[in-house]
Design an enzyme around this catalytic site. Sequence first.
Site, PDB file in Angstrom:
ATOM      1  N   ASP A 106       0.865  -1.171   0.000  1.00 14.78           N
ATOM      2  CA  ASP A 106       0.000   0.000   0.000  1.00 14.78           C
ATOM      3  C   ASP A 106       0.912   1.236   0.000  1.00 14.78           C
ATOM      4  O   ASP A 106       1.373   1.659  -1.047  1.00 14.78           O
ATOM      5  CB  ASP A 106      -0.884  -0.108   1.248  1.00 14.78           C
ATOM      6  CG  ASP A 106      -1.996   0.915   1.306  1.00 14.78           C
ATOM      7  OD1 ASP A 106      -2.400   1.416   0.261  1.00 14.78           O
ATOM      8  OD2 ASP A 106      -2.473   1.216   2.421  1.00 14.78           O
ATOM      9  N   ARG A 168     -10.590 -12.818   6.284  1.00 13.80           N
ATOM     10  CA  ARG A 168      -9.383 -13.410   5.705  1.00 13.80           C
ATOM     11  C   ARG A 168      -9.697 -14.691   4.941  1.00 13.80           C
ATOM     12  O   ARG A 168      -8.985 -15.084   4.031  1.00 13.80           O
ATOM     13  CB  ARG A 168      -8.370 -13.765   6.810  1.00 13.80           C
ATOM     14  CG  ARG A 168      -7.790 -12.574   7.545  1.00 13.80           C
ATOM     15  CD  ARG A 168      -6.605 -13.029   8.388  1.00 13.80           C
ATOM     16  NE  ARG A 168      -6.208 -12.053   9.385  1.00 13.80           N
ATOM     17  CZ  ARG A 168      -5.380 -11.033   9.153  1.00 13.80           C
ATOM     18  NH1 ARG A 168      -4.868 -10.864   7.964  1.00 13.80           N
ATOM     19  NH2 ARG A 168      -5.069 -10.193  10.119  1.00 13.80           N
TER      20      ARG A 168
END
Length: 187
Positions: A106, A168
């Site tokens: 990111d 997840r």
Amino acid sequence: MPSLDQDIAKILITREALSRRIVELGETISREYAGKDLLLVCVLKGGFMFLGDLARAMHIPHALDFMAITSYGGARTESSGVVRILMDLNASIENRHVLIVEDIIDTGRTLAYIIENLRTRNPATLKICTLLNKPARREVNVSVDYVGFDIPNEFVVGYGLDYNELYRNLPFVGVLKPELYGGEGSP
Ligand code: IMP
Ligand code: MG
């Protein structure tokens, strides 16, 4: 029955697309590391599912090790830039060919920290493989050797990636409904 799928605004990468791309990455990495002492270093927790599929898509011998990192101190969808090693590697990486396996890059802060830390341990080579890459958000310049997918600037969950430790287990990468995390477009 309540389902995690209901919290997903849209699927960004289907399980079929993930699987196809990971097979390609496995082939490429197998070719490039053939005959070398390769160690895949999985960055937990986000990288666990990618590591499992990537390792199965590879057909050269390689060892695995794990390190756990935390990078979020502030808001849960923004990197704080504060990185901490929660669990370190088991074995020495000196003179070994190390490939870091990450879920997503990111801002690049987490990876920059990991690279700097691992370099001091004198690996033969140190390269990066990330499943997802958000180039628009980069703050620290890190060179990434293998990328599964470049994605737009949206907060994604699934296939190892979490929001607040959930999602997840989703087999795809999806965009969370903004109202669930107070992101863009939320009331
Ligand atoms: P960076 O330090 O900003 O590059 O952040 C990297 C870490 O932030 C990743 O390993 C993830 O744990 C987390 N992260 C960044 N973007 C997302 C996202 O869209 N969804 C879930 N986790 C994310
Ligand atoms: Mg992570």
